[in-house]
Design an enzyme around this catalytic site. Sequence first.
Site, PDB file in Angstrom:
ATOM      1  N   CYS A   1      -1.019  -3.087  14.859  1.00 30.90           N
ATOM      2  CA  CYS A   1      -0.746  -2.759  13.457  1.00 30.90           C
ATOM      3  C   CYS A   1      -1.213  -3.855  12.505  1.00 30.90           C
ATOM      4  CB  CYS A   1       0.746  -2.503  13.272  1.00 30.90           C
ATOM      5  SG  CYS A   1       1.169  -2.077  11.577  1.00 30.90           S
TER       6      CYS A   1
ATOM      7  N   SER B   1      10.329   6.369   9.249  1.00 29.70           N
ATOM      8  CA  SER B   1       9.732   5.986  10.527  1.00 29.70           C
ATOM      9  C   SER B   1      10.212   4.587  10.907  1.00 29.70           C
ATOM     10  CB  SER B   1       8.207   6.014  10.380  1.00 29.70           C
ATOM     11  OG  SER B   1       7.586   5.627  11.588  1.00 29.70           O
TER      12      SER B   1
ATOM     13  N   GLU C   1       0.814  -1.213   0.000  1.00 26.21           N
ATOM     14  CA  GLU C   1       0.000   0.000   0.000  1.00 26.21           C
ATOM     15  C   GLU C   1       0.843   1.256   0.000  1.00 26.21           C
ATOM     16  OE1 GLU C   1      -2.651   0.228   3.305  1.00 26.21           O
ATOM     17  OE2 GLU C   1      -3.470  -1.757   2.891  1.00 26.21           O
TER      18      GLU C   1
ATOM     19  N   SER D   1       8.845   5.272  16.496  1.00 20.11           N
ATOM     20  CA  SER D   1       7.565   4.812  17.036  1.00 20.11           C
ATOM     21  C   SER D   1       7.783   4.323  18.453  1.00 20.11           C
ATOM     22  CB  SER D   1       7.007   3.681  16.174  1.00 20.11           C
ATOM     23  OG  SER D   1       6.854   4.154  14.858  1.00 20.11           O
ATOM     24  N   LEU D   2       7.411   5.163  19.391  1.00 23.86           N
ATOM     25  CA  LEU D   2       7.679   4.860  20.794  1.00 23.86           C
ATOM     26  C   LEU D   2       6.454   4.197  21.428  1.00 23.86           C
ATOM     27  CD1 LEU D   2      10.191   5.365  22.476  1.00 23.86           C
ATOM     28  CD2 LEU D   2       9.192   7.508  23.238  1.00 23.86           C
ATOM     29  N   HIS D   3       5.352   4.906  21.425  1.00 22.79           N
ATOM     30  CA  HIS D   3       4.041   4.378  21.809  1.00 22.79           C
ATOM     31  C   HIS D   3       3.878   3.991  23.271  1.00 22.79           C
ATOM     32  CE1 HIS D   3       3.302   4.645  17.639  1.00 22.79           C
ATOM     33  NE2 HIS D   3       3.738   3.480  17.263  1.00 22.79           N
TER      34      HIS D   3
ATOM     35  N   ASN E   1      -5.624   3.742  15.509  1.00 24.17           N
ATOM     36  CA  ASN E   1      -6.636   3.378  14.529  1.00 24.17           C
ATOM     37  C   ASN E   1      -7.094   1.974  14.869  1.00 24.17           C
ATOM     38  OD1 ASN E   1      -7.750   4.529  12.132  1.00 24.17           O
ATOM     39  ND2 ASN E   1      -5.646   4.987  11.491  1.00 24.17           N
TER      40      ASN E   1
ATOM     41  N   CYS F   1       3.141   8.600   1.238  1.00 24.96           N
ATOM     42  CA  CYS F   1       3.502   7.675   2.306  1.00 24.96           C
ATOM     43  C   CYS F   1       3.737   6.334   1.625  1.00 24.96           C
ATOM     44  CB  CYS F   1       2.377   7.581   3.333  1.00 24.96           C
ATOM     45  SG  CYS F   1       2.634   6.262   4.541  1.00 24.96           S
TER      46      CYS F   1
ATOM     47  N   GLY G   1       6.045  -2.241   6.682  1.00 26.41           N
ATOM     48  CA  GLY G   1       7.439  -2.651   6.723  1.00 26.41           C
ATOM     49  C   GLY G   1       8.280  -1.834   7.681  1.00 26.41           C
ATOM     50  N   GLU G   2       9.437  -2.392   8.041  1.00 31.71           N
ATOM     51  CA  GLU G   2      10.377  -1.686   8.909  1.00 31.71           C
ATOM     52  C   GLU G   2      11.567  -1.264   8.032  1.00 31.71           C
ATOM     53  OE1 GLU G   2      10.744  -0.208  11.836  1.00 31.71           O
ATOM     54  OE2 GLU G   2      12.745   0.142  11.055  1.00 31.71           O
TER      55      GLU G   2
HETATM   56  N1  SAH Z   1       7.896   0.085  10.920  1.00 30.65           N
HETATM   57  C1  SAH Z   1       7.930   1.508  10.953  1.00 30.65           C
HETATM   58  C2  SAH Z   1       7.126   2.215   9.878  1.00 30.65           C
HETATM   59  C3  SAH Z   1       5.766   1.675   9.552  1.00 30.65           C
HETATM   60  S1  SAH Z   1       4.460   1.964  10.693  1.00 30.65           S
HETATM   61  C4  SAH Z   1       7.540   2.007  12.331  1.00 30.65           C
HETATM   62  O1  SAH Z   1       7.222   1.192  13.184  1.00 30.65           O
HETATM   63  O2  SAH Z   1       7.615   3.194  12.579  1.00 30.65           O
HETATM   64  C5  SAH Z   1       4.145   3.695  10.644  1.00 30.65           C
HETATM   65  C6  SAH Z   1       3.543   4.248  11.919  1.00 30.65           C
HETATM   66  O3  SAH Z   1       2.157   3.875  12.056  1.00 30.65           O
HETATM   67  C7  SAH Z   1       4.227   3.741  13.162  1.00 30.65           C
HETATM   68  O4  SAH Z   1       4.377   4.780  14.081  1.00 30.65           O
HETATM   69  C8  SAH Z   1       3.231   2.717  13.663  1.00 30.65           C
HETATM   70  O5  SAH Z   1       3.456   2.401  14.988  1.00 30.65           O
HETATM   71  C9  SAH Z   1       1.929   3.403  13.352  1.00 30.65           C
HETATM   72  N2  SAH Z   1       0.752   2.535  13.374  1.00 30.65           N
HETATM   73  C10 SAH Z   1       0.627   1.282  12.920  1.00 30.65           C
HETATM   74  N3  SAH Z   1      -0.619   0.809  13.118  1.00 30.65           N
HETATM   75  C11 SAH Z   1      -1.306   1.802  13.719  1.00 30.65           C
HETATM   76  C12 SAH Z   1      -2.635   1.927  14.199  1.00 30.65           C
HETATM   77  N4  SAH Z   1      -3.505   0.931  14.103  1.00 30.65           N
HETATM   78  N5  SAH Z   1      -2.971   3.097  14.769  1.00 30.65           N
HETATM   79  C13 SAH Z   1      -2.103   4.125  14.880  1.00 30.65           C
HETATM   80  N6  SAH Z   1      -0.837   4.062  14.451  1.00 30.65           N
HETATM   81  C14 SAH Z   1      -0.432   2.915  13.892  1.00 30.65           C
END
Ligand code: SAH
Length: 351
Positions: free
Chosen positions: A119, A191, A92, A219-221, A295, A105, A159-160
């Site tokens: 995710c 990212s 995508e 991506s800390l979260h 999301n 993106c 992907g990472e």
């Molecule tokens: N692997 C990389 C890039 C892809 S994900 C990474 O982890 O950063 C891109 C961003 O979307 C990341 O910050 C990821 O944590 C976030 N993301 C993935 N699924 C999500 C969701 N359901 N809701 C909000 N953010 C999400």
Amino acid sequence: MIKDIFDYTKGELKAELESLGEKPYRAKQIFSWLHARSAVSFDEMTDLSKDLRARLKEKYSIGGLSVPDMQKSKLDGTRKYLFRLYDGELIEGVFMEYREWNTACISSQVGCAMGCRFCASTVDGLSRDMTAGEMVQEVYEMERSTGKKISHIVVMGSGEPLLNYDNLLRFIDIITDGDGKGVSQRNITVSTCGIVPAIERLAMEKLGREHPQINLAISLHASNDDKRKMLMPIAEKYSMAELVRASRLYYEKTHRKITFEYALVKGENDSEADARELAELLQGMPVLVNLIPVNPVTESGYSRPSREAVINFKNKLENFGINGSIRRELGSDIDGACGQLRMRHSRDARR
Ligand code: SAH
């Protein structure tokens, strides 16, 4: 074997052309046909001899990304693309009109091995790395089908990217080349879920003669290791202290402000104590915390906090001295979250 010519940097094309007994400046011509003049066939390259065009056709293909599905938002200019790669794999990409510019993106891998619990991209694991040529074509296909120029790129699709390091750097080399599309490094954001050794390696890299100028989003979260481990398996491998140290190194070498992404999950990481802990962790370097109301992906069971709770969290962070922003939601009427469109298609295919 026929190779995709989109996958070559200008430097590599020079070497290829020399091996064909051609002058190196031909490489620059071909490169700009592909990356500045949107050529999709060798026949368009009319300043090359017919003989050279014929030999190029024998040796190389030109891309081959198709678009089996595309969703257009009715609310804003957002378009979500499903791309099919040459081997049938689906990925995508998203086109966004945001502020005065257009942003792509893009995905960097087919699927993902990281297993973040919220995710959708990772549900079926990793199929393969994407090539640099495939990544540039995501951008070109969006430009072609919208007729609009893309100036900003975020590598935030599936992907990472830092686990596809060499192809990522090759992609950056190609897309920033002034004889091609010439995107400014400062308009590119990568990212990552936090692959510490790769962040350190990137910090020390020289792109051109300088340290990179691309932006890093981490991506800390979560506000501490225990909570992060619940959401992101990568936290078992690298601690947040190591991650913040690597980010600091990236900042010191590049002077680019680091963005930390924080997906707010109701009841998991959205309390005042979380805001305080997060602020303490990030003290002492210029950062931006980008808050993303999670999301909801069907499988995960996570839900997003209310709008008020999100604003509240941002204010708390700011009281503790950390800049926060709330991710503007674009295309909320189409399959917004990463991997959802692809997931729907691969499910349909299996039925
Ligand atoms: N692997 C990389 C890039 C892809 S994900 C990474 O982890 O950063 C891109 C961003 O979307 C990341 O910050 C990821 O944590 C976030 N993301 C993935 N699924 C999500 C969701 N359901 N809701 C909000 N953010 C999400």
